[in-house]
Enzyme design. Structure first.
Site, PDB file in Angstrom:
ATOM      1  N   HIS A  61      39.012  44.393  36.250  1.00 49.34           N
ATOM      2  CA  HIS A  61      37.722  45.025  35.949  1.00 49.34           C
ATOM      3  C   HIS A  61      37.886  45.869  34.691  1.00 49.34           C
ATOM      4  CE1 HIS A  61      35.861  43.907  39.830  1.00 49.34           C
ATOM      5  NE2 HIS A  61      37.103  44.021  40.287  1.00 49.34           N
ATOM      6  N   LEU A  62      37.289  45.414  33.588  1.00 49.13           N
ATOM      7  CA  LEU A  62      37.402  46.168  32.325  1.00 49.13           C
ATOM      8  C   LEU A  62      36.255  47.164  32.143  1.00 49.13           C
ATOM      9  CD1 LEU A  62      38.658  43.406  29.832  1.00 49.13           C
ATOM     10  CD2 LEU A  62      39.986  45.246  30.889  1.00 49.13           C
ATOM     11  N   ASP A 151      32.254  38.794  41.818  1.00 50.01           N
ATOM     12  CA  ASP A 151      33.224  39.709  42.423  1.00 50.01           C
ATOM     13  C   ASP A 151      32.661  41.111  42.613  1.00 50.01           C
ATOM     14  OD1 ASP A 151      35.961  40.191  43.424  1.00 50.01           O
ATOM     15  OD2 ASP A 151      35.872  41.723  41.868  1.00 50.01           O
ATOM     16  N   ASP A 304      43.552  42.907  40.832  1.00 54.14           N
ATOM     17  CA  ASP A 304      42.271  43.550  41.143  1.00 54.14           C
ATOM     18  C   ASP A 304      42.245  44.970  40.568  1.00 54.14           C
ATOM     19  OD1 ASP A 304      39.728  44.046  41.995  1.00 54.14           O
ATOM     20  OD2 ASP A 304      40.138  43.881  44.134  1.00 54.14           O
ATOM     21  N   GLY A 323      38.705  50.802  45.049  1.00 53.94           N
ATOM     22  CA  GLY A 323      39.370  50.201  43.903  1.00 53.94           C
ATOM     23  C   GLY A 323      40.563  51.022  43.455  1.00 53.94           C
TER      24      GLY A 323
END
Ligand code: DOR
EC number: 3.5.2.3
Length: 427
Positions: A61-62, A151, A304, A323
């Protein structure tokens, strides 16, 4: 231009061989051959170090566009480079989400401007990345994306997933699924519905909320013939279902993340850095994942990497966002926790973190002759402590903080260019 990486252990054809690596105009010209010391060119001393094909992380995840207060393309790819990751596939839970060419182009433009390693995005499966409603403009995005994913949420309706798979098959792109059945979730679920949740009064997340959707999708993949990749599997049931589907010839691949292989609910503390979705499961789930890794059911280890701000992660298990980050720790924790303990060979780890993701997603680069030189040079000896304060990622929450590990990246090269180098070389 000619560059030499001299005196290292070079990964070639499934094993490490002592020798030199020659790079000419960004391409690997010779791997493992011993080059004359009189050879001219830029030379990097790799004695005592291991030269790997650059790691490929297909689940990152950027956060840009939309959530640059958590991470940016610049900081996320700097973290990747520091971790020896030369290519990431970026997840589409962005704002705006890449559900058509306009939004995807904006993201690709930012990647061209700011990325330090290769970035190939995933496009959304659904319009607005809602996991429901109508399909995204998959057809227009297909040439530019590694596959399609929503996602962060599962695609809830079976008919919608079937339509997505039929279209993805026609476009020759994989469906990359976050499997989560919302009908099986309880409000406030934050960790695995198990022993720790019961003892500490937390609402749980059942294993079934994951594996029911894996089960549904495997049937759809068999029916449609679509290439299907399951994200971050965490349960023993998912492993068994995927093993069965592979045996039956379904075109399925899957990934799990370092934390599911190395931790379980017994390791939980009341801290947001232990909270992610799916959650850490039981010891039996962790052991089933390790078995799946060994027997080839699990193809890929991806991080992830999901950065959030310190405030968002400071609200304990109940209140923190889900996260954890992983780009800067994945290789070291897996090398220390699996390879050093004899659970997986070093070549096996290279397969799961570098070769398999390239193969499955058709991505370029590597350490083999003729390939664009995407490399990571690791010191496997020196021990160090994981200190989130040193991360280049803006996210600092990791369940591995304080672990003493081996497997430190010293240098990262993308297309023959050094994109990251540890400034304190050990010799
Ligand atoms: O823990 C997670 N964080 N799981 C997801 O599926 C999404 C991700 C995020 O975007 O923060």
């Amino acid at each position: 231009m000619r560059q030499l990486l001299t005196g290292g252990q070079v990964f070639r054809e499934g094993a490490f061989h002592p020798g030199d690596l020659v790079i000419e105009n960004g391409l690997v010209a010779g791997a493992g051959v011993s080059v004359s010391k009189f050879e001219s060119g830029n030379s990097i001393d790799c004695r005592g170090l291991f030269i790997l094909p650059g790691l490929v992380d297909v689940h990152v995840h950027l956060r840009e566009p939309g959530f640059s207060f958590k991470e940016t393309i610049a900081t996320g790819t700097a973290a990747a480079a520091a971790g020896g990751v030369t290519q990431v596939c970026s997840m589409p839970n962005l704002s705006p989400p890449p559900d058509g060419m306009e939004h995807l182009q904006a993201q690709l433009k930012a990647v061209r401007r700011d990325a330090r390693v290769r970035v190939t995005p995933f496009g959304c499966i659904t319009r607005g990345q809602r996991g429901a409603g109508e399909l995204a403009d998959m057809e227009a995005m297909a040439p530019y994306v590694a596959g399609f994913s929503d996602d962060g949420r599962g695609v809830q309706a079976e008919e919608l997933m079937e339509a997505a798979m039929r279209l993805a098959k026609r476009l020759d792109r994989p469906i990359v699924a976050h499997c989560e059945d919302n009908a099986l979730l309880k409000p406030g679920g934050c960790i695995h519905e198990g022993r720790y949740a019961a003892a500490h009064g937390h609402v749980g997340i059942s294993s079934e909320s994951e594996w029911r959707q894996v089960e549904r999708d495997l049937k759809l993949a068999a029916k449609t013939g679509c290439r299907y990749h399951v994200c971050h599997i965490s349960t023993k049931e998912s492993v068994a279902l995927i093993r069965q589907a592979k045996a039956a010839g379904t075109a399925v691949s899957c990934e799990t993340a370092p934390h599911y292989l190395l931790l379980c609910e017994d390791d939980l503390g009341e801290d947001g850095r232990f909270k992610m979705n799916p959650p850490l499961r039981t010891a039996a789930d962790r052991d089933a994942l390790l078995e799946g890794l060994a027997d080839g059911t699990i193809d890929v280890i991806a991080t992830d990497h999901a950065p959030h701000t310190a405030q968002e992660k400071a609200k304990g298990l109940d209140g923190s966002l889900m996260g954890v980050v992983g780009l800067e720790t994945a290789f070291a924790v897996l090398y220390t926790g699996l390879v050093k303990r004899g659970v997986l060979s070093l070549a096996g780890l290279v397969e799961k973190m570098s070769l398999a993701p390239r193969r499955i997603f058709g991505l370029p680069g590597g350490a083999g002759p003729g390939q664009e030189a995407d490399l990571a040079v690791f010191d496997l000896d020196g021990e160090y402590e994981i200190d989130p304060e040193t991360f280049l990622s803006m996210g600092r929450a990791t369940p591995f903080a304080g672990w003493r590990v081996q497997g430190r990246n010293m240098l990262t090269m993308v297309k023959g260019c050094v994109v990251w180098q540890r400034n304190t070389q050990k010799r």
